[in-house]
Scaffold this motif. Structure first.
Motif, PDB file in Angstrom:
ATOM      1  N   PHE A 175       0.706  -0.986   0.423  1.00  0.00           N
ATOM      2  CA  PHE A 175       0.124  -0.130   0.004  1.00  0.00           C
ATOM      3  C   PHE A 175       1.073   1.029   0.210  1.00  0.00           C
ATOM      4  N   HIS A 176       1.147   1.959  -0.987  1.00  0.00           N
ATOM      5  CA  HIS A 176       1.617   3.189  -1.019  1.00  0.00           C
ATOM      6  C   HIS A 176       1.521   3.947  -2.590  1.00  0.00           C
ATOM      7  N   ALA A 177       0.821   5.197  -1.966  1.00  0.00           N
ATOM      8  CA  ALA A 177       0.467   6.133  -3.394  1.00  0.00           C
ATOM      9  C   ALA A 177       1.651   6.336  -4.455  1.00  0.00           C
ATOM     10  N   ASP A 178       3.020   6.129  -3.965  1.00  0.00           N
ATOM     11  CA  ASP A 178       3.438   6.116  -5.261  1.00  0.00           C
ATOM     12  C   ASP A 178       3.649   4.703  -5.698  1.00  0.00           C
ATOM     13  N   VAL A 179       3.604   4.387  -5.556  1.00  0.00           N
ATOM     14  CA  VAL A 179       3.663   2.500  -6.292  1.00  0.00           C
ATOM     15  C   VAL A 179       2.420   2.790  -7.088  1.00  0.00           C
ATOM     16  N   TRP A 180       1.445   3.061  -6.084  1.00  0.00           N
ATOM     17  CA  TRP A 180      -0.378   2.657  -6.886  1.00  0.00           C
ATOM     18  C   TRP A 180       0.015   4.220  -7.912  1.00  0.00           C
ATOM     19  N   ALA A 181       0.101   5.160  -8.239  1.00  0.00           N
ATOM     20  CA  ALA A 181       0.454   6.132  -9.497  1.00  0.00           C
ATOM     21  C   ALA A 181       1.631   5.193 -10.482  1.00  0.00           C
ATOM     22  N   ARG A 182       2.029   4.491 -10.624  1.00  0.00           N
ATOM     23  CA  ARG A 182       2.515   4.009 -11.546  1.00  0.00           C
ATOM     24  C   ARG A 182       1.540   2.684 -12.919  1.00  0.00           C
ATOM     25  N   PRO A 183       2.264   2.939 -13.561  1.00  0.00           N
ATOM     26  CA  PRO A 183       1.236   2.301 -14.497  1.00  0.00           C
ATOM     27  C   PRO A 183       1.519   0.453 -13.962  1.00  0.00           C
ATOM     28  N   GLY A 184       0.672  -0.699 -13.911  1.00  0.00           N
ATOM     29  CA  GLY A 184      -0.120  -1.893 -13.226  1.00  0.00           C
ATOM     30  C   GLY A 184       1.783  -2.523 -13.964  1.00  0.00           C
ATOM     31  N   ALA A 185       1.170  -2.531 -15.216  1.00  0.00           N
ATOM     32  CA  ALA A 185       2.461  -3.626 -15.450  1.00  0.00           C
ATOM     33  C   ALA A 185       3.871  -3.229 -15.208  1.00  0.00           C
ATOM     34  N   GLN A 186       3.932  -1.582 -14.731  1.00  0.00           N
ATOM     35  CA  GLN A 186       5.212  -1.166 -14.076  1.00  0.00           C
ATOM     36  C   GLN A 186       5.729  -1.902 -13.346  1.00  0.00           C
ATOM     37  N   VAL A 187       4.502  -1.983 -12.391  1.00  0.00           N
ATOM     38  CA  VAL A 187       4.665  -2.081 -10.903  1.00  0.00           C
ATOM     39  C   VAL A 187       4.704  -3.709 -10.672  1.00  0.00           C
ATOM     40  N   LEU A 188       3.914  -4.890 -11.400  1.00  0.00           N
ATOM     41  CA  LEU A 188       4.472  -5.913 -11.827  1.00  0.00           C
ATOM     42  C   LEU A 188       5.325  -5.727 -11.772  1.00  0.00           C
ATOM     43  N   ALA A 189       6.036  -5.656 -12.626  1.00  0.00           N
ATOM     44  CA  ALA A 189       7.785  -6.084 -13.144  1.00  0.00           C
ATOM     45  C   ALA A 189       7.961  -5.848 -12.168  1.00  0.00           C
ATOM     46  N   GLU A 190       8.260  -4.760 -11.269  1.00  0.00           N
ATOM     47  CA  GLU A 190       8.884  -3.927 -10.180  1.00  0.00           C
ATOM     48  C   GLU A 190       8.434  -5.595  -9.339  1.00  0.00           C
ATOM     49  N   ALA A 191       7.601  -5.335  -8.824  1.00  0.00           N
ATOM     50  CA  ALA A 191       7.450  -6.430  -7.513  1.00  0.00           C
ATOM     51  C   ALA A 191       7.973  -7.588  -7.590  1.00  0.00           C
ATOM     52  N   LEU A 192       7.556  -7.922  -9.214  1.00  0.00           N
ATOM     53  CA  LEU A 192       8.484  -9.943  -9.320  1.00  0.00           C
ATOM     54  C   LEU A 192      10.383  -9.536  -9.278  1.00  0.00           C
ATOM     55  N   ASP A 193      11.118  -8.350  -9.659  1.00  0.00           N
ATOM     56  CA  ASP A 193      11.805  -7.687  -9.925  1.00  0.00           C
ATOM     57  C   ASP A 193      12.293  -8.120  -8.149  1.00  0.00           C
ATOM     58  N   GLY A 194      12.080  -7.401  -7.646  1.00  0.00           N
ATOM     59  CA  GLY A 194      12.048  -7.443  -5.962  1.00  0.00           C
ATOM     60  C   GLY A 194      11.600  -8.780  -5.374  1.00  0.00           C
ATOM     61  N   TYR A 195      11.275  -9.286  -5.602  1.00  0.00           N
ATOM     62  CA  TYR A 195      10.872 -10.244  -4.903  1.00  0.00           C
ATOM     63  C   TYR A 195      11.972 -11.629  -5.341  1.00  0.00           C
ATOM     64  N   LEU A 196      12.027 -11.676  -6.626  1.00  0.00           N
ATOM     65  CA  LEU A 196      13.049 -12.396  -6.569  1.00  0.00           C
ATOM     66  C   LEU A 196      14.625 -12.378  -6.069  1.00  0.00           C
ATOM     67  N   ALA A 197      14.873 -10.922  -5.756  1.00  0.00           N
ATOM     68  CA  ALA A 197      15.935 -10.069  -5.505  1.00  0.00           C
ATOM     69  C   ALA A 197      15.902 -10.245  -3.836  1.00  0.00           C
ATOM     70  N   HIS A 198      14.815 -10.319  -3.154  1.00  0.00           N
ATOM     71  CA  HIS A 198      15.416 -10.020  -1.971  1.00  0.00           C
ATOM     72  C   HIS A 198      14.208 -11.895  -0.874  1.00  0.00           C
ATOM     73  N   VAL A 199      13.125 -12.051  -1.689  1.00  0.00           N
ATOM     74  CA  VAL A 199      12.625 -12.716  -0.968  1.00  0.00           C
ATOM     75  C   VAL A 199      12.810 -14.074  -1.671  1.00  0.00           C
ATOM     76  N   ALA A 200      12.810 -14.224  -2.780  1.00  0.00           N
ATOM     77  CA  ALA A 200      12.934 -16.168  -3.261  1.00  0.00           C
ATOM     78  C   ALA A 200      14.172 -16.257  -2.595  1.00  0.00           C
TER      79      ALA A 200
END
Length: 269
Positions: free
Chosen positions: A244-269
């Motif tokens: 939940f973050h206003a700056d994240v919500w302001a970006r296009p959905g496909a861009q956020v999906l890609a950024e979230a996936l990159d963050g997941y692969l780099a920091h969670v997986a």
């Protein structure tokens, strides 16, 4: 660990319409999406369920049930269970609610949560939906959730079958708890981990702390340690990124999906 375990919670792309979210998830080849009731009902629950099936995108969770301090909580939660069943999701996340108006009795409110869940278990079992108690950070205790720790959530779940009532481990809400590792192990031993959600904690928090979540890697939480802990406890299900973050919500959905996936692969997986 492949992207197949990654699930994007719709809260992260709040302004991305449900049909576009599902299509984007299918195109990205991720493991699923978590949906929220308000947007899903506006789109059409049966319509969303049909589209998800057609696209081959699992609905990993539905959020939210709970808010047991509200009048009409019983009927509203039965509707939430029915919607989860229609969507084919195995998990309904419960944000259990805060204090009733005019009350200061947090212990009583917490007892009520346990009793309310018990009243819902027969309907949830019949629908094939598992109720997942989500503890929220203590700063939300008065208005959103009197269940503040994983230990409290497990205590409330204990009287009910594990296949019907589990817990949601959300890093944003439990990372601060010095007992969290012990309680994750306990949750695994009791077969209670229904879902795992990853979001980071940013400092300083923005005004309106509800919007203080960040994409994985943008904050201070040991996210991979949490993923390793739930895995060691026996959890093999999806890893939802819910931000939940206003700056994240302001970006296009496909861009956020890609950024979230990159963050997941780099920091969670």
């Amino acid at each position: 660990m492949s992207r197949a375990r990654f699930s994007l919670n719709a809260a992260t792309t709040k302004r991305w319409p449900v049909d576009e979210l599902l299509a984007g998830a299918a195109a990205a080849g991720i493991g699923g999406v978590g949906l929220w009731r308000e947007e899903t009902r506006a789109y059409g629950v049966e319509k969303a369920a049909a589209l998800a099936r057609d696209l081959g995108v699992p609905i990993t969770t539905l959020c939210r049930g709970g808010f047991f301090q509200e009048p009409g909580w019983y009927d509203e939660n039965r509707r939430a269970i029915d919607e989860a069943h229609t969507l084919g999701t195995p998990v309904l996340v419960l944000v259990c609610g805060g204090l009733p108006d005019g009350s200061r009795d947090v212990d009583g409110a917490r007892r009520h949560v346990g009793d309310a869940i018990g009243e819902l278990v027969p309907h949830a079992r019949a629908a094939g939906v598992r109720l997942a108690i989500e503890p929220l950070h203590p700063m939300f205790a008065s208005d959103r959730c009197v269940v503040s720790t994983l230990g409290q959530a497990l205590d409330l779940a204990r009287p009910y079958p594990a296949e019907s009532v589990g817990v949601c481990v959300d890093t944003y809400h439990v990372w601060w708890d010095p007992e969290v590792w012990e309680q994750i192990a306990r949750a695994g031993a009791e077969h209670r981990i229904a879902t795992f959600q990853a979001a980071d904690w940013i400092t300083p928090l923005p005004e309106g702390v509800l919007l203080g979540r960040a994409l994985p890697g943008d904050g201070v939480i040991e996210l991979r340690r949490f993923r390793e802990a739930v895995d060691a406890a026996g959890y093999t299900g999806p890893v939802e990124v819910e931000v939940f973050h206003a700056d994240v919500w302001a970006r296009p959905g496909a861009q956020v999906l890609a950024e979230a996936l990159d963050g997941y692969l780099a920091h969670v997986a």
